[in-house]
Write an enzyme that holds these catalytic residues in place. Structure first.
Site, PDB file in Angstrom:
ATOM      1  N   GLY A  32      -1.489 -12.680  16.815  1.00  0.00           N
ATOM      2  CA  GLY A  32      -0.148 -13.224  16.600  1.00  0.00           C
ATOM      3  C   GLY A  32       0.309 -13.152  15.154  1.00  0.00           C
ATOM      4  O   GLY A  32       0.082 -12.167  14.454  1.00  0.00           O
ATOM      5  N   VAL A  33       0.958 -14.226  14.707  1.00  0.00           N
ATOM      6  CA  VAL A  33       1.483 -14.303  13.332  1.00  0.00           C
ATOM      7  C   VAL A  33       0.352 -14.116  12.329  1.00  0.00           C
ATOM      8  O   VAL A  33       0.484 -13.395  11.342  1.00  0.00           O
ATOM      9  CB  VAL A  33       2.191 -15.660  13.110  1.00  0.00           C
ATOM     10  CG1 VAL A  33       2.518 -15.871  11.647  1.00  0.00           C
ATOM     11  CG2 VAL A  33       3.461 -15.747  13.946  1.00  0.00           C
ATOM     12  N   ASP A  34      -0.764 -14.783  12.568  1.00  0.00           N
ATOM     13  CA  ASP A  34      -1.908 -14.727  11.654  1.00  0.00           C
ATOM     14  C   ASP A  34      -2.371 -13.288  11.444  1.00  0.00           C
ATOM     15  O   ASP A  34      -2.531 -12.826  10.307  1.00  0.00           O
ATOM     16  CB  ASP A  34      -3.032 -15.596  12.232  1.00  0.00           C
ATOM     17  CG  ASP A  34      -4.145 -15.897  11.249  1.00  0.00           C
ATOM     18  OD1 ASP A  34      -3.934 -15.774  10.024  1.00  0.00           O
ATOM     19  OD2 ASP A  34      -5.227 -16.292  11.704  1.00  0.00           O
ATOM     20  N   THR A 123       3.213 -22.424  19.204  1.00  0.00           N
ATOM     21  CA  THR A 123       3.904 -22.110  20.457  1.00  0.00           C
ATOM     22  C   THR A 123       3.462 -20.790  21.087  1.00  0.00           C
ATOM     23  O   THR A 123       3.941 -20.446  22.154  1.00  0.00           O
ATOM     24  CB  THR A 123       5.435 -22.089  20.272  1.00  0.00           C
ATOM     25  OG1 THR A 123       5.773 -21.030  19.369  1.00  0.00           O
ATOM     26  CG2 THR A 123       5.942 -23.419  19.755  1.00  0.00           C
TER      27      THR A 123
END
Length: 171
Positions: A32-34, A123
């Site tokens: 994801g974002v990470d 989320t």
């Protein structure tokens, strides 16, 4: 009070002082974002995260806490890593999620950051319902005493954008 802005987009492309990373407690990158932040930012971010693990966070960064590193090749000056809680049906972890936003802004203030870009913390893979995540995010940021002048919520998909747009319009 910070101006709150929402936008669809890629958080790794934000030209801001600080980008907030929805990190895992090991600070070792992930999905994801990470994962996106570590891939685009380059090895300097991971190297600083490893130093933090050895020096200050040997047991990992606790949920709700935040810490800053370089932004490497990102168009930001810093990455503020925060660990969101995993959604639970049986335990209210809302205070931990709100803490992610408050602590990230506290770290931003310590750095002198004036603009910060947030993802929708917890989320994604951590399963937090996006409408509730948007509510907590907006309330936490609005209640924070911060010198940050612009807070961007950079949302990856339409459902997250709609949830944040609804919350910002008072829905």
């Amino acid at each position: 009070m910070a101006e709150l802005v929402i936008m669809r987009g890629d958080i790794t492309e934000q030209e801001v002082d600080a980008v907030v990373n929805a990190a895992n407690s090991s600070l070792s990158g992930g999905g994801g974002v990470d994962g996106a932040i570590h891939r685009r930012g380059g090895p300097e971010i991971l190297a600083e995260c490893r130093r933090l693990r050895v020096s200050r966070y040997s047991a990992g960064l606790p949920a709700g806490a935040a810490v800053a590193t370089t932004a490497g090749f990102l168009p930001a000056r810093w990455v503020i890593h925060t660990v969101g809680p995993v959604w639970s049906v049986t335990e209210d972890r809302s205070a931990l999620l709100a803490s992610c936003y408050r602590e990230s802004l506290r770290v931003a203030d310590e750095l002198g950051a004036r603009s910060v870009a947030f993802p929708a913390i917890s989320t994604g893979a951590f399963g937090w319902p996006v409408r509730d995540g948007a509510r907590i995010a907006v309330e936490a940021v609005r209640a924070s005493a911060t010198a940050v002048s612009e807070v961007r919520f950079v949302l990856f998909d339409d459902p997250a954008y709609a949830a944040f747009a609804g919350r910002l319009s008072g829905d």
